[in-house]
Design a protein around this motif. Structure first.
Motif, mmCIF file in Angstrom:
data_model
loop_
_atom_site.group_PDB
_atom_site.id
_atom_site.type_symbol
_atom_site.label_atom_id
_atom_site.label_comp_id
_atom_site.label_asym_id
_atom_site.label_seq_id
_atom_site.Cartn_x
_atom_site.Cartn_y
_atom_site.Cartn_z
ATOM 1 N N ILE A 26 -20.581 -10.031 -15.046
ATOM 2 C CA ILE A 26 -21.927 -9.202 -14.758
ATOM 3 C C ILE A 26 -22.506 -9.057 -16.182
ATOM 4 O O ILE A 26 -21.964 -8.727 -17.156
ATOM 5 N N ARG A 27 -23.716 -8.777 -16.301
ATOM 6 C CA ARG A 27 -24.738 -8.357 -17.326
ATOM 7 C C ARG A 27 -25.511 -7.222 -16.779
ATOM 8 O O ARG A 27 -26.179 -7.286 -15.734
ATOM 9 N N PRO A 73 -31.372 -7.875 -15.965
ATOM 10 C CA PRO A 73 -31.157 -6.509 -16.485
ATOM 11 C C PRO A 73 -32.139 -5.453 -16.515
ATOM 12 O O PRO A 73 -32.172 -4.340 -16.293
ATOM 13 N N ASP A 74 -33.293 -5.888 -17.317
ATOM 14 C CA ASP A 74 -34.518 -5.112 -17.519
ATOM 15 C C ASP A 74 -35.156 -4.678 -15.964
ATOM 16 O O ASP A 74 -35.634 -3.581 -15.923
ATOM 17 N N GLY A 490 -27.029 -5.812 -26.936
ATOM 18 C CA GLY A 490 -27.962 -5.009 -27.732
ATOM 19 C C GLY A 490 -27.886 -3.811 -27.385
ATOM 20 O O GLY A 490 -27.880 -3.461 -26.213
ATOM 21 N N GLU A 491 -28.377 -2.924 -28.341
ATOM 22 C CA GLU A 491 -28.593 -1.538 -27.957
ATOM 23 C C GLU A 491 -30.127 -1.314 -27.345
ATOM 24 O O GLU A 491 -30.938 -2.087 -27.857
ATOM 25 N N GLY A 569 -29.361 3.218 -24.566
ATOM 26 C CA GLY A 569 -28.536 2.461 -23.435
ATOM 27 C C GLY A 569 -27.902 1.011 -24.288
ATOM 28 O O GLY A 569 -27.902 1.086 -25.382
ATOM 29 N N ILE A 570 -26.813 0.526 -23.311
ATOM 30 C CA ILE A 570 -26.477 -0.885 -23.797
ATOM 31 C C ILE A 570 -26.420 -1.849 -22.902
ATOM 32 O O ILE A 570 -26.244 -1.617 -21.778
ATOM 33 N N ASP A 571 -26.909 -2.807 -23.343
ATOM 34 C CA ASP A 571 -26.975 -3.962 -22.532
ATOM 35 C C ASP A 571 -25.782 -4.658 -22.635
ATOM 36 O O ASP A 571 -25.356 -5.525 -23.773
#
Length: 651
Positions: A26-27, A73-74, A490-491, A569-571
């Motif tokens: 998962i991402r 994710p976005d 990425g943050e 957040g964190i990706d």
């Protein structure tokens, strides 16, 4: 405060063979104070994943799956901020769209501020009209071509971008492929700066549904008021994006043609009513730098040219930039093309120049226009822990009055960076859930080529996980294990533009996360913000590769946590594989039972005949530098001894 990263690993069998029975990959974006966790239940023999986006509707989840993998994710993050009704509305737009529009519609839903997508005066068909006109206009222009790579039916990472024909500084005709991020953000995105992103009445600028309400892309390209030429008439004969000529409007491709068209249809004079709507600005045919600064990128994007508005609030001015391998200055009202020298010091001492992205994100570009200094602002809580997600506001400009000129949000280290013009003085203010700091003078008459730093402590306290190592049972089982691999992508800085309230997300570096494995009792204590224990935990990491054998039959929870962040957040991408020990296999007999011998690396001396294995059964060839962990030693007499090299290391 120093943070301790503690590693606990327990492996029970060197010789067991394992069968893969379940896996997840998962991402996802883990929001501030959030988590992703995986439950393992012995009787079920499966991994159950709990995501921050379990609030998504089934249609929204299907839309995320259909979108490009790099965008998923976005898209999930933006959809989860909408009501279930709005989720289904925009999901249906994505699911019902056809190639080549799927990625463009998905990108708009992912990166238009949620408060706009939720507004009653926003009409979703605008997203379809926007991309339809994009491809229609593309078919007419000779200097640009949209290139589609892949499609949803056959690939997951499909995307689009644009190919331009230009004339270089040396006079060579070249074709240049633009990065896909430039295409999506600065051509496709329907919002430029602080205008209302919707259909509007061309006379009043107020929201109005179609067909009477107009959106700028098709309107500016095709429409012409009486007595004015259409934009298309100026662009159809053009063969190059530009010819790399400074301040030349006669023979400079589409950039020169648009400059001339704007000067034909617009006058420079104060408007009777200030407006930020490109359609209304065109209709009134006059304005100052504010109106010109909004209309120019709208016209450029209608012509498939990446463009932004550049604001210099501290000097009460704005202009534009267009992108061709890099950003170039552009101000049609003054016939300026790629001219960065006229503003400072000819007109004034520039405080800060900032580019405005459609979702509200800003970044400083001061270094292109003036001698500059750099500034790092650090924000801490009352215990000197870094504060993420704090808004740092800079005011500066010609004295004695300081104007707002830039803002940024702090990262996981509590830092925000700026480039600022020299000779000016600057004040700084901090806004955070942990407290506010009023404007305070931080730089007096800035000097070029100088780096400035300042620190602020807020009155509040950052959240911290209260976690302790758990103990293993005396007779642990050896039936199931997991292999875990994770990597921060990425943050994610979440922020709000102070001018129009748009909510944005921006990636910055590799963000850190925490990871632990706990049983049901301790996981429940964790959810209730109580002290808890974990069999394995590690903090402030950006990647993880490890394995773990479950010691008992009770449920266990594998947790990727972002609890110690209040704004960002964190990706995160991760994979977990679940294995089951094959029945009938037993450990080889060894001379020591229980947990093994605990030694520090300095206490270990291996004989020449000894063979050393890691927990996966791989022989260690280099005995001189063995990192902490669990190892098995096979001595010359065939007996096997287990040792545990244990250490704590500080971060």
């Amino acid at each position: 405060m120093k943070r301790i990263a503690t590693f606990f690993l327990f492996v029970f069998s060197l010789w067991a063979q394992w069968e893969l029975i379940d896996s997840v990959k998962i991402r996802t974006i883990i929001p501030e104070k959030g988590r992703v966790y995986i439950k393992f239940d012995d009787p079920i023999e499966t991994l159950t994943v709990f995501l921050p986006y379990d609030s998504l509707t089934d249609l929204a989840k299907a839309a995320v799956r259909r979108s490009p993998s790099w965008l998923a994710p976005d898209l999930a993050e933006n959809l989860r901020r909408l009501s279930r009704e709005k989720q289904d509305l925009y999901a249906n737009l994505i699911l019902s769209s056809s190639h080549p529009f799927v990625d463009e519609i998905s990108f708009q839903v992912a990166h238009i501020s949620p408060h706009i997508l939720s507004a009653d005066n926003f009409y979703p068909q605008l997203l379809i009209e926007n991309v339809t006109y994009l491809y229609r206009i593309d078919s007419l222009l000779d200097y640009v071509r949209i290139i589609d790579y892949g499609e949803p039916s056959s690939e997951t990472a499909y995307y689009s971008t644009v190919l331009y024909r230009i004339v270089s500084e040396r006079g060579d005709t070249m074709e240049i492929l633009s990065p896909k991020e430039i295409y999506y953000w600065f051509i496709l995105h329907p919002k430029i700066s602080r205008e209302i992103c919707t259909y509007v009445d061309s006379l009043t600028g107020e929201p109005l549904p179609p067909p009477r309400g107009k959106f700028w892309r098709g309107y500016l390209f095709y429409h012409a008021d009486p007595g004015y030429p259409p934009l298309s008439e100026y662009l159809l004969p053009v063969r190059t994006l530009w010819n790399s000529l400074r301040n030349d409007t006669a023979n400079n491709g589409a950039i020169g043609a648009i400059t001339n068209w704007l000067r034909r249809v617009m006058e420079f004079r104060p408007p009777q009513r200030r407006t930020y709507q490109p359609v209304q600005i065109y209709t009134q045919h006059h304005g100052t730098c504010t109106e010109w600064g909004i209309l120019t990128p709208a016209v450029a994007r209608a012509a498939l040219i990446p463009s932004v508005q550049t604001r210099a609030y501290g000097n009460n001015h704005c202009w534009n930039e267009f992108y061709e391998r890099s950003w170039h200055q552009w101000e049609p009202v003054n016939k300026m093309i790629n001219d960065t020298t006229r503003y400072d010091p000819v007109w004034w001492n520039l405080a800060a120049g900032c580019n405005w992205r459609g979702d509200g994100f800003w970044w400083t570009v001061t270094e292109r226009y003036t001698p500059y200094c750099t500034l790092t602002v650090r924000v801490f809580d009352r215990d000197s822990l870094p504060v993420d997600g704090a808004r740092v506001v800079i005011a500066g400009g010609p004295q004695p009055v300081n104007w707002f000129c830039a803002f940024a949000y702090t990262d996981q280290n509590g830092e925000a960076q700026f480039t600022l013009g020299d000779t000016n003085s600057y004040d700084c203010a901090i806004e955070s859930d942990l407290g506010n700091i009023p404007f305070t003078r931080i730089i007096e008459r800035a000097r070029a080529n100088t780096h400035y730093q300042c620190e602020f402590n807020l009155s509040g306290m950052m959240p911290t996980l209260s976690i302790l190592p758990d103990t293993f049972p005396q007779n642990p089982l050896n039936r199931y294990k997991v292999e875990i691999s994770s990597q921060s992508q990425g943050e994610i800085l979440f922020g709000m533009h102070p001018d129009d309230g748009s909510l944005f997300r921006e990636r910055k570096g590799l963000g850190n996360f925490d990871f632990f494995i706990s049983d049901s009792v301790n996981f429940s204590r964790y959810l209730q913000n109580e002290d808890f224990r974990a069999l394995l935990f590690t903090k402030e990491i950006n990647q993880l590769e490890t394995s773990f054998v479950f010691p008992t039959e009770q449920p266990y929870y594998l947790v990727f946590a972002n609890d110690e962040r209040i704004g960002n957040g964190i990706d995160l991408s991760f994979s977990v594989k679940l294995y089951k020990a094959l029945s009938g296999l037993r450990e080889k007999k060894r001379n020591q039972r229980g947990k093994g011998t605990f030694l520090s690396p300095e206490e270990v001396h291996f004989g020449k005949e000894a063979k050393i294995y890691n927990p996966l059964g791989k022989m260690i060839k280099d005995k001189s530098q063995i990192p902490p962990g669990i190892y098995f030693i096979e001595e010359g007499n065939g007996r096997i001894k287990r040792i545990i090299l244990c250490t704590r290391r500080k971060r």
